[in-house]
Scaffold this active site. Structure first.
Site, PDB file in Angstrom:
ATOM      1  N   CYS A   9      30.038 -29.067  10.328  1.00 16.89           N
ATOM      2  CA  CYS A   9      31.128 -28.350  11.009  1.00 16.89           C
ATOM      3  C   CYS A   9      31.585 -29.207  12.187  1.00 16.89           C
ATOM      4  CB  CYS A   9      30.693 -26.945  11.422  1.00 16.89           C
ATOM      5  SG  CYS A   9      29.355 -26.873  12.639  1.00 16.89           S
ATOM      6  N   ARG A  15      28.469 -22.816  13.158  1.00 16.13           N
ATOM      7  CA  ARG A  15      28.494 -22.539  11.720  1.00 16.13           C
ATOM      8  C   ARG A  15      27.441 -23.308  10.925  1.00 16.13           C
ATOM      9  NH1 ARG A  15      34.752 -23.874  11.232  1.00 16.13           N
ATOM     10  NH2 ARG A  15      34.041 -25.282  12.881  1.00 16.13           N
ATOM     11  N   ASP A 116      36.152 -21.026  12.574  1.00 16.99           N
ATOM     12  CA  ASP A 116      35.427 -21.386  13.784  1.00 16.99           C
ATOM     13  C   ASP A 116      35.284 -20.151  14.685  1.00 16.99           C
ATOM     14  OD1 ASP A 116      34.589 -22.415  16.160  1.00 16.99           O
ATOM     15  OD2 ASP A 116      36.197 -23.894  16.352  1.00 16.99           O
TER      16      ASP A 116
HETATM   17  P1  4NP Z   1      30.999 -25.138  15.164  1.00 17.77           P
HETATM   18  O1  4NP Z   1      31.764 -24.413  16.353  1.00 17.77           O
HETATM   19  O2  4NP Z   1      31.912 -26.252  14.681  1.00 17.77           O
HETATM   20  O3  4NP Z   1      30.857 -24.054  14.149  1.00 17.77           O
HETATM   21  O4  4NP Z   1      29.700 -25.632  15.726  1.00 17.77           O
HETATM   22  C1  4NP Z   1      32.285 -25.082  17.456  1.00 17.77           C
HETATM   23  C2  4NP Z   1      31.452 -25.440  18.491  1.00 17.77           C
HETATM   24  C3  4NP Z   1      31.966 -26.069  19.600  1.00 17.77           C
HETATM   25  C4  4NP Z   1      33.317 -26.347  19.666  1.00 17.77           C
HETATM   26  C5  4NP Z   1      34.151 -25.993  18.633  1.00 17.77           C
HETATM   27  C6  4NP Z   1      33.626 -25.368  17.515  1.00 17.77           C
HETATM   28  N1  4NP Z   1      33.848 -26.979  20.824  1.00 17.77           N
HETATM   29  O5  4NP Z   1      35.078 -27.133  20.899  1.00 17.77           O
HETATM   30  O6  4NP Z   1      33.082 -27.345  21.736  1.00 17.77           O
END
Ligand code: 4NP
Length: 140
Positions: A9, A15, A116
């Site tokens: 991800c 996720r 997300d």
């Molecule tokens: P992930 O979620 O891709 O599911 O781990 C996110 C975690 C952090 C960020 C964006 C999505 N961020 O912009 O820091």
């Protein structure tokens, strides 16, 4: 031979750690090696987001020992299946694949995006869990 699965991800804190935990929940360590990674370097070596930890524990899945990392070129060789959680990650992984033939290892984890949840609330994390639980059961 052991099946090697990588879930990817954006941050590797919301996720994909849950997806890793769910894959591990349904498979044995002898048969399947699972890991997860990020396309970004936003959260190197960080614990999963507290909201993902909480949703996991609610479903008897403990992801607290996981640490985030960015995907590396060698991952495209080492893993057999690389699952993207959404279309933007899928596209990015196509770009990051060091060789054209390694692009074939990259697949969508579900036929629709796992959205997300980072800027969402507990309900968004529960929806992510339910979607991952259902698509991962189909994949194993
Ligand atoms: P992930 O979620 O891709 O599911 O781990 C996110 C975690 C952090 C960020 C964006 C999505 N961020 O912009 O820091």
């Amino acid at each position: 031979m052991k099946r090697k699965i990588l879930v990817v991800c954006l941050g590797n804190i919301c996720r994909s750690p849950l997806a890793q935990g769910i894959f591990e929940f349904y498979t044995s360590r002898e048969e399947v090696f699972v890991d997860s990674a990020a396309t970004s370097n936003y959260h190197q070596d960080a614990s999963p987001d507290n909201r993902s930890i909480k949703i996991g524990l609610k479903h008897n899945i403990d992801i607290r020992s996981q640490r985030s990392r960015q995907i590396k070129a060698i991952d495209f060789t080492n893993f057999d299946e690389i699952y993207a959680v959404d279309q933007s990650i899928f596209q990015r992984l196509q770009e990051l694949a060091p060789e054209k033939k390694l692009q074939k290892k990259v697949k969508m984890i579900d036929d629709r995006d796992v959205h997300d949840p980072y800027y969402g609330d507990e309900n968004d994390f529960e929806a992510v869990f339910q979607q991952l639980d259902s698509c991962i059961q189909k994949l194993i």
